[in-house]
Structures are given as C-alpha cells and as structure tokens.
Design an enzyme around this catalytic site. Structure first.
Site, PDB file in Angstrom:
ATOM      1  NE  ARG A   1     -48.427 -77.245 -80.093  1.00 27.90           N
ATOM      2  CZ  ARG A   1     -47.261 -77.411 -79.477  1.00 27.90           C
ATOM      3  NH1 ARG A   1     -46.904 -76.601 -78.498  1.00 27.90           N
ATOM      4  NH2 ARG A   1     -46.466 -78.378 -79.839  1.00 27.90           N
TER       5      ARG A   1
ATOM      6  NE  ARG B   1     -41.374 -78.563 -76.936  1.00 26.88           N
ATOM      7  CZ  ARG B   1     -42.098 -79.222 -77.838  1.00 26.88           C
ATOM      8  NH1 ARG B   1     -41.869 -80.504 -78.068  1.00 26.88           N
ATOM      9  NH2 ARG B   1     -43.056 -78.615 -78.497  1.00 26.88           N
TER      10      ARG B   1
ATOM     11  NE  ARG C   1     -42.492 -75.888 -80.883  1.00 27.98           N
ATOM     12  CZ  ARG C   1     -42.921 -77.076 -81.298  1.00 27.98           C
ATOM     13  NH1 ARG C   1     -42.093 -78.090 -81.359  1.00 27.98           N
ATOM     14  NH2 ARG C   1     -44.165 -77.250 -81.664  1.00 27.98           N
TER      15      ARG C   1
ATOM     16  NE  ARG D   1     -50.030 -81.977 -85.363  1.00 23.36           N
ATOM     17  CZ  ARG D   1     -48.734 -81.840 -85.110  1.00 23.36           C
ATOM     18  NH1 ARG D   1     -47.856 -82.175 -86.001  1.00 23.36           N
ATOM     19  NH2 ARG D   1     -48.331 -81.370 -83.955  1.00 23.36           N
TER      20      ARG D   1
ATOM     21  CE  LYS E   1     -45.976 -85.874 -82.629  1.00 23.54           C
ATOM     22  NZ  LYS E   1     -46.541 -85.206 -81.443  1.00 23.54           N
TER      23      LYS E   1
END
Ligand code: AMP
Length: 216
Positions: A170, A127, A159, A88, A13
């Site tokens: 998540r 990532r 992260r 969300r 996204k």
C-alpha cells in the site's frame, strides 16, 4: 466546502475526515469504507474490490470513479463533502474534475497530511477497527479496554490489509500512484500541507488552522 484529504495510508485521513465532517456538517466519503461495506455484505462490487484490496493494490479507476460520481450527486452533498482516499491517481483526479464541472462544482481545498513511511508502518500495524461502524483505534495512542468499539460495542479487529506485507504494498502504491497528486493540486493552488501528529486532536487543529477554520 468541497474538500479532499490526501496522504499516505495511515496518515489519519479517516480520523480527520470524521472530525471535520462533524464540525462542518458535510458528509465524509471514504472510498475504502464503501468498498469494505460491500465486502462485508458480499456484493458483486465487494467481491471485485476484495481481489485488489487484499493485495494492497488499487481498485481500477473506472469502478472507483463511478462510485464517487453516484455518491456526490446525492442530495446530502449539495452543501459540500469531504473525500477521503479519493482521488488516488491523476486519472481519478481528472475524472473527478470532469464530474464536478458538469455539476457546476469544484474542489475548494486539498489537505495533504504529511507522515513518513516508518510512522505509517508503526501506526497501521497497531491499528484496530470496528468491523461494524468503521471507527478506528490505536493500541498505543487510542486504546480500548475490552477490545469493544466505544461507539457501537462491536468486537474490534485488525483490518486484513493492515498486515505487514500488504502495508508495504500500500505504501508503494501510494508513492507510485497517489503522491503525484500533491504536485497536481499544488499546481492548481489548492494544496495545503499539514503534519500528522500522534495526537488526533492536534492533527485536527493543524487541519482546521490550514483551512482557516481555527476557532470554530
Ligand atoms: P483506505 O481505507 O482509503 O486505506 O482504502 C483501502 C483500500 O481500498 C486501498 O488500499 C485500495 O485497495 C482501495 N481503495 C480505496 N480508495 C481507492 C481509490 N480511490 N482508488 C482505488 N482503490 C481504492
């Protein structure tokens, strides 16, 4: 154009929103990035948000909605905006509608970026991000040579919420709280599904095509 990007964590996204923002010349609003910026600056909002984000849980709706309300009332959003990571929950989506109606606006289109859970885990654990400007990279698909951000030179990091157990939470939060938004927006005739490809360029082309913007 007022757009929402939907999709699981790691669907791309943020990357797509960055590309679309440049092409359409409208701001990219990422609630996750607003929270991370506040965490970096150690604000009260940052301290509160961190208690949820570090566990992979959603920040309460009342906090998140107020942030978005303030942001989209700013002048640079008058020609449109791209929401990334918001709404969300169904409750957030309903509150967003109320806010927009009050301002005489509405959501034009909702792009749902489709990806399976296994690919999400693989993607998020690989990532790396720039703690300064928020640019994201991928150890396999979008690597950097010296672990420095290509945009601002900052040392790249993982992260905190891209750790395996937090990633699992998540994904669970996504299925439980966010996925119902797919039907919510389909019912309103605003939803378009696009496939998340491993290539950033291909994913963006899919999105542009779905939005009827291919060729610009
Ligand atoms: P993201 O960068 O969109 O993956 O968001 C990172 C984290 O910020 C999420 O896992 C949530 O804890 C929090 N967050 C971001 N957007 C929202 C939202 N709309 N509602 C609640 N929490 C959010």
């Amino acid at each position: 154009m007022n757009l929402i990007l939907l999709g699981a964590p790691g669907a791309g996204k943020g990357t797509q929103a960055t590309g679309l923002s440049e092409i359409l010349n409208i701001p990219h609003i990422s609630t996750g990035e607003i929270f991370r910026d506040n965490i970096r600056r150690n604000t009260e909002l940052g301290k509160l948000a961190d208690t949820y984000i570090s566990k992979g849980e959603l920040v309460p709706d009342n906090v998140t909605v107020q942030i978005v309300k303030d942001r989209i009332s700013q002048k640079d959003c008058s020609k449109g905006f791209i929401l990334d990571g918001f709404p969300r929950t169904i409750a957030q989506a309903e509150m967003l509608e109320d806010i927009l109606t009050t301002e005489g606006k509405s959501i034009d289109k909702v792009v749902n970026i489709v990806i399976d859970d296994e690919a999400v885990v693989k993607r998020l654990s690989n990532r790396i991000v720039c703690p300064s400007c928020g640019e994201t990279y991928h150890l396999e698909f979008n690597p950097v040579e010296d672990n420095k951000c290509k945009k601002c030179g900052e040392q790249l990091v993982h992260r905190d919420d891209d750790k395996p157990d937090v990633i699992r939470n998540r994904i669970a939060a996504y299925h439980r709280q966010t996925e119902p938004l797919v039907e919510f927006y389909r019912g309103k005739g605003k939803l378009m599904n696009v496939l998340s490809e491993s290539s950033i360029e291909e994913s963006l082309q899919n999105t542009l095509y779905a939005l009827g913007l291919k060729g610009i």
